[in-house]
Design an enzyme around this catalytic site. Structure first.
Site, PDB file in Angstrom:
ATOM      1  N   ASP A   1       1.278  -1.079  -0.197  1.00 63.12           N
ATOM      2  CA  ASP A   1      -0.059  -0.526   0.186  1.00 63.12           C
ATOM      3  C   ASP A   1       0.857   1.193  -0.183  1.00 63.12           C
ATOM      4  O   ASP A   1       0.706   1.930   0.468  1.00 63.12           O
ATOM      5  CB  ASP A   1      -0.909  -0.357   0.903  1.00 63.12           C
ATOM      6  CG  ASP A   1      -1.556  -1.210   1.359  1.00 63.12           C
ATOM      7  OD1 ASP A   1      -2.171  -1.913   0.245  1.00 63.12           O
ATOM      8  OD2 ASP A   1      -2.272  -1.425   1.947  1.00 63.12           O
TER       9      ASP A   1
ATOM     10  N   LYS B   1       1.678   2.081  -5.262  1.00 62.98           N
ATOM     11  CA  LYS B   1       2.136   1.584  -6.495  1.00 62.98           C
ATOM     12  C   LYS B   1       1.215   1.726  -7.407  1.00 62.98           C
ATOM     13  O   LYS B   1       1.884   2.353  -8.674  1.00 62.98           O
ATOM     14  CB  LYS B   1       2.574  -0.337  -6.133  1.00 62.98           C
ATOM     15  CG  LYS B   1       3.005  -0.420  -4.921  1.00 62.98           C
ATOM     16  CD  LYS B   1       3.508  -2.116  -4.950  1.00 62.98           C
ATOM     17  CE  LYS B   1       2.846  -2.204  -3.980  1.00 62.98           C
ATOM     18  NZ  LYS B   1       1.735  -2.556  -2.662  1.00 62.98           N
TER      19      LYS B   1
ATOM     20  N   GLY C   1      -4.615  -4.518  -3.736  1.00 59.84           N
ATOM     21  CA  GLY C   1      -5.635  -3.314  -4.040  1.00 59.84           C
ATOM     22  C   GLY C   1      -5.193  -1.584  -4.924  1.00 59.84           C
ATOM     23  O   GLY C   1      -4.183  -1.562  -3.848  1.00 59.84           O
ATOM     24  N   HIS C   2      -4.882  -2.633  -6.253  1.00 60.80           N
ATOM     25  CA  HIS C   2      -3.422  -0.907  -5.760  1.00 60.80           C
ATOM     26  C   HIS C   2      -5.041   0.078  -6.892  1.00 60.80           C
ATOM     27  O   HIS C   2      -5.765   0.430  -7.547  1.00 60.80           O
ATOM     28  CB  HIS C   2      -3.177  -1.143  -7.787  1.00 60.80           C
ATOM     29  CG  HIS C   2      -2.211  -1.935  -7.545  1.00 60.80           C
ATOM     30  ND1 HIS C   2      -1.170  -2.861  -8.030  1.00 60.80           N
ATOM     31  CD2 HIS C   2      -2.175  -2.831  -5.976  1.00 60.80           C
ATOM     32  CE1 HIS C   2      -0.606  -3.506  -7.508  1.00 60.80           C
ATOM     33  NE2 HIS C   2      -0.482  -3.955  -5.938  1.00 60.80           N
TER      34      HIS C   2
ATOM     35  N   GLN D   1       2.508  -6.398  -3.272  1.00 57.22           N
ATOM     36  CA  GLN D   1       2.098  -5.993  -1.520  1.00 57.22           C
ATOM     37  C   GLN D   1       3.557  -5.652  -1.581  1.00 57.22           C
ATOM     38  O   GLN D   1       3.768  -4.458  -2.577  1.00 57.22           O
ATOM     39  CB  GLN D   1       2.805  -7.896  -1.278  1.00 57.22           C
ATOM     40  CG  GLN D   1       1.114  -8.632  -1.080  1.00 57.22           C
ATOM     41  CD  GLN D   1       0.710  -8.696  -2.352  1.00 57.22           C
ATOM     42  OE1 GLN D   1       1.574  -9.778  -2.648  1.00 57.22           O
ATOM     43  NE2 GLN D   1      -0.302  -9.012  -2.696  1.00 57.22           N
TER      44      GLN D   1
HETATM   45  P1  GDP Z   1      -0.502  -0.178  -3.691  1.00 58.59           P
HETATM   46  O1  GDP Z   1      -1.492  -1.111  -2.692  1.00 58.59           O
HETATM   47  O2  GDP Z   1       0.712   0.269  -2.983  1.00 58.59           O
HETATM   48  O3  GDP Z   1      -1.037   0.027  -5.008  1.00 58.59           O
HETATM   49  O4  GDP Z   1      -1.292   1.289  -2.099  1.00 58.59           O
HETATM   50  P2  GDP Z   1      -2.932   1.264  -2.174  1.00 58.59           P
HETATM   51  O5  GDP Z   1      -3.708   1.867  -3.639  1.00 58.59           O
HETATM   52  O6  GDP Z   1      -3.908   0.270  -1.876  1.00 58.59           O
HETATM   53  O7  GDP Z   1      -2.731   2.732  -0.627  1.00 58.59           O
HETATM   54  C1  GDP Z   1      -2.434   3.670  -1.214  1.00 58.59           C
HETATM   55  C2  GDP Z   1      -3.532   4.823  -1.084  1.00 58.59           C
HETATM   56  O8  GDP Z   1      -3.049   6.000  -1.263  1.00 58.59           O
HETATM   57  C3  GDP Z   1      -4.199   5.226  -2.253  1.00 58.59           C
HETATM   58  O9  GDP Z   1      -5.749   5.102  -1.661  1.00 58.59           O
HETATM   59  C4  GDP Z   1      -3.773   6.086  -3.307  1.00 58.59           C
HETATM   60  O10 GDP Z   1      -4.825   7.102  -3.634  1.00 58.59           O
HETATM   61  C5  GDP Z   1      -3.577   6.933  -1.899  1.00 58.59           C
HETATM   62  N1  GDP Z   1      -2.030   7.589  -2.833  1.00 58.59           N
HETATM   63  C6  GDP Z   1      -1.435   7.775  -3.184  1.00 58.59           C
HETATM   64  N2  GDP Z   1      -0.160   8.384  -3.544  1.00 58.59           N
HETATM   65  C7  GDP Z   1      -0.236   9.391  -2.411  1.00 58.59           C
HETATM   66  C8  GDP Z   1       0.211  10.242  -2.486  1.00 58.59           C
HETATM   67  O11 GDP Z   1       0.495  10.776  -2.152  1.00 58.59           O
HETATM   68  N3  GDP Z   1      -0.777  11.243  -1.015  1.00 58.59           N
HETATM   69  C9  GDP Z   1      -2.453  10.569  -0.726  1.00 58.59           C
HETATM   70  N4  GDP Z   1      -2.526  12.040   0.435  1.00 58.59           N
HETATM   71  N5  GDP Z   1      -2.730   9.978  -1.152  1.00 58.59           N
HETATM   72  C10 GDP Z   1      -1.769   8.904  -2.243  1.00 58.59           C
HETATM   73  P1  IMO Z   2      -1.023  -4.307  -2.107  1.00 59.12           P
HETATM   74  O1  IMO Z   2      -0.291  -4.603  -2.998  1.00 59.12           O
HETATM   75  C1  IMO Z   2      -0.751  -4.152   1.671  1.00 59.12           C
HETATM   76  C2  IMO Z   2      -0.999  -8.456   3.624  1.00 59.12           C
HETATM   77  C3  IMO Z   2      -2.287  -8.971   4.961  1.00 59.12           C
HETATM   78  C4  IMO Z   2      -1.359 -10.363   5.854  1.00 59.12           C
HETATM   79  C5  IMO Z   2      -0.362 -10.054   4.624  1.00 59.12           C
HETATM   80  C6  IMO Z   2      -1.367 -12.067   4.135  1.00 59.12           C
HETATM   81  O2  IMO Z   2      -2.489  -3.290  -2.565  1.00 59.12           O
HETATM   82  O3  IMO Z   2       0.164  -3.260  -1.721  1.00 59.12           O
HETATM   83  P2  IMO Z   2      -2.526 -12.750   1.748  1.00 59.12           P
HETATM   84  O4  IMO Z   2      -3.860 -12.328   1.921  1.00 59.12           O
HETATM   85  O5  IMO Z   2      -1.572 -12.140   1.343  1.00 59.12           O
HETATM   86  O6  IMO Z   2      -1.849 -14.000   2.236  1.00 59.12           O
HETATM   87  O7  IMO Z   2      -2.313 -11.963   3.540  1.00 59.12           O
HETATM   88  O8  IMO Z   2      -0.191  -9.561   3.927  1.00 59.12           O
HETATM   89  N1  IMO Z   2      -1.107  -7.878   2.355  1.00 59.12           N
HETATM   90  C7  IMO Z   2      -1.411  -6.647   1.723  1.00 59.12           C
HETATM   91  N2  IMO Z   2      -1.165  -5.496   2.898  1.00 59.12           N
HETATM   92  N3  IMO Z   2      -1.299  -4.163   0.094  1.00 59.12           N
HETATM   93  C8  IMO Z   2      -1.163  -5.556   0.222  1.00 59.12           C
HETATM   94  O9  IMO Z   2      -0.952  -5.356  -1.341  1.00 59.12           O
HETATM   95  C9  IMO Z   2      -1.645  -6.827   0.573  1.00 59.12           C
HETATM   96  N4  IMO Z   2      -1.411  -8.140   0.087  1.00 59.12           N
HETATM   97  C10 IMO Z   2      -1.345  -8.501   1.804  1.00 59.12           C
HETATM   98  O10 IMO Z   2      -2.830  -7.698   5.286  1.00 59.12           O
HETATM   99  O11 IMO Z   2      -1.162  -8.874   7.128  1.00 59.12           O
HETATM  100 MG    MG Z   3      -2.553  -1.302  -1.750  1.00 57.66          MG
END
Ligand code: GDP
Ligand code: IMO
Ligand code: MG
Length: 430
Positions: A13, A16, A40-41, A224
């Site tokens: 998270d 990415k 979840g991207h 991840q």
């Molecule tokens: P990922 O799994 O690495 O793709 O990240 P996620 O999408 O799960 O979580 C990142 C969260 O931060 C999402 O809600 C994005 O919309 C948000 N986000 C990404 N870059 C920025 C940033 O520079 N500033 C803020 N405030 N939010 C961001």
């Molecule tokens: P993105 O790509 C954050 C965490 C789960 C748990 C552990 C194992 O969005 O960054 P799993 O279901 O993979 O067996 O769970 O890994 N986890 C993540 N945490 N971002 C993710 O993906 C994750 N995918 C799995 O919360 O701790």
């Molecule tokens: Mg994510």
């Protein structure tokens, strides 16, 4: 032309999705190399939020080829739902999406097994996403998995599925008193998705090899993060794949010699979802504020993310493991208004100071972080696109991190939208 791998540097998270969407502008191919719909991207486009779980984050750019690699585990229902949602947003997936014929499939019994294990008392609770990721990779390694290429032959598929089903049914019933749906129901469900998916299946090794030969720009998308890697993360509190840069080679069939650069996406603070050690975790108002301002809720499960200060031990570990050439710093805007900003430089445990990551989760759990402090900034950084416009103390924070990590930042993200980005250098070789 170049092949660039993008990895998460913390516990996932890091942003990415947003960064890959931004970098995809200059890419020809965006390829996901591991994980499943546990990921979840998030991408914001014209004020609309999209959360991608399986489909690569380049999909919203016209004419970019998106590849789901052999290293990914695919849940057919999740994939088809995501394909529909993207098509409804006006994206034509035909000729844009290609799925490896060697990817393992997540079955209903994998999800059931994941959830039962997490509920049961025999195993350490990991806090998984409950998506069947671990059990599916376990079958892959045990050579019992069902792959996308198997979808092409219904007779073979049925035989193989029947053998697996019999075993899972017995194990789940006897260990957890969990019942599975009837075999025919499970098989018919799989067959209902088959028609949609099978058209997209191809030998992606050949495709990737050809694209690289043609000198195309290839972006390899990790899911991840480094600390969730099954080998190098905070085991057993990890996911079940190699999210580190090496996973791009095995998960896409790209030779290591063809990777030109590795970029690490890192948040200006740290978050983690699920169980497991997290040395800089904050249970005070600072952590609460990061969670609120940063909207730190899981993009897949909606669970609140644990928050804490930036951790240099984690960052250095990731830089060394992945061979990071440059970093992308995200969510710096979330630190706006903090009076002081702390960074962990090492851990203290049993009279010893660690500057490297200990393997033992019990040691890590009991480590005390050693902090250095920076003056914060009161000005807003949201949406800033020029480095010079960042407040002095925000620039000092970035420059100090870069010096301590001996690694340059190539991008700084100042908001969730594509254009809320400071570009400091190019991702691909020109
Ligand atoms: P990922 O799994 O690495 O793709 O990240 P996620 O999408 O799960 O979580 C990142 C969260 O931060 C999402 O809600 C994005 O919309 C948000 N986000 C990404 N870059 C920025 C940033 O520079 N500033 C803020 N405030 N939010 C961001
Ligand atoms: P993105 O790509 C954050 C965490 C789960 C748990 C552990 C194992 O969005 O960054 P799993 O279901 O993979 O067996 O769970 O890994 N986890 C993540 N945490 N971002 C993710 O993906 C994750 N995918 C799995 O919360 O701790
Ligand atoms: Mg994510």
């Amino acid at each position: 032309m170049s092949v660039v791998v993008v990895v998460g540097m913390q516990w996932g998270d890091e942003g990415k999705g947003k960064i890959i969407d931004s970098l995809a502008e200059d890419a020809d191919v965006v390829a996901r190399y591991q994980g499943g719909h546990n990921a979840g991207h998030t991408i914001f486009l014209d004020g609309k939020q999209f959360v991608l779980h399986l489909i690569p984050s380049g999909i919203f750019h016209k004419n970019k080829l998106c590849v789901i690699g052999n290293g990914v585990v695919l849940d057919p229902a999740a994939l088809v739902a995501e394909m529909r949602a993207i098509e409804e947003a006006g994206v034509n997936l035909r000729d844009r999406l290609v799925i490896s014929d060697r990817a393992n499939i997540i079955m209903t019994y994998h999800g059931a097994s994941d959830k039962s294990r997490e509920k049961g008392s025999g195993f350490q609770k990991i806090g998984t996403t409950g998506r069947g990721i671990g059990p599916s990779y376990a079958d892959k390694i045990a050579r019992a998995g069902i792959r996308t290429c198997d979808l092409r032959d219904a007779t073979f598929l049925k035989e193989r599925l029947q053998a697996n089903y019999r075993e899972k049914k017995k194990v789940l019933k006897s260990l957890y008193d969990t019942d599975l749906p009837e075999f025919n129901h499970l098989f018919d469900e799989l067959m209902s998705y088959r028609e949609t998916i099978v058209k997209y299946i191809a030998d992606t090794h050949v495709l990737m090899r050809d694209k690289i030969k043609q000198g195309k720009n290839v972006l390899c998308e990790g899911a991840q993060g480094t600390m969730l890697d099954v080998d190098h993360g905070t085991y057993p509190f990890v996911t079940s794949s190699n999210s580190t840069a090496g996973g791009a080679c095995t998960g896409l069939g790209i030779p290591p010699t063809k990777v030109d650069r590795v970029l690490g996406v890192i948040k200006a603070y740290t978050t983690r979802v699920g169980e497991g050690p997290f040395p800089t975790e904050l249970s005070d108002e600072n952590g609460q504020r990061m969670g609120e301002v940063g909207h730190e809720f899981g993009a897949t499960t909606g669970r609140p993310r644990r928050c804490g200060w930036f951790d240099l031990v984690v960052a250095r570990y990731g830089i060394n493991l992945n061979g990071i050439d440059a970093l992308v710093l995200t969510k710096i805007d979330v630190l706006d208004g903090f009076k002081t900003v702390k960074v962990c430089t090492g851990y203290k445990h049993a009279g010893k100071i660690f500057s490297d990551m200990p393997a033992d989760p019990v040691v890590l759990e009991n480590c005390e972080p050693i902090y250095t402090e920076f003056d914060g900034w009161s000005e807003s950084t949201i949406g800033i696109r020029e480095y010079d416009q960042l407040p002095d103390n925000a620039r000092r924070y970035v420059e100090r991190l870069s010096a301590l990590l001996e690694t340059p930042f190539m991008m700084i993200s100042t908001g969730p939208n594509r254009e809320q980005t400071i570009q400091l250098s190019a991702a691909f070789k020109s």
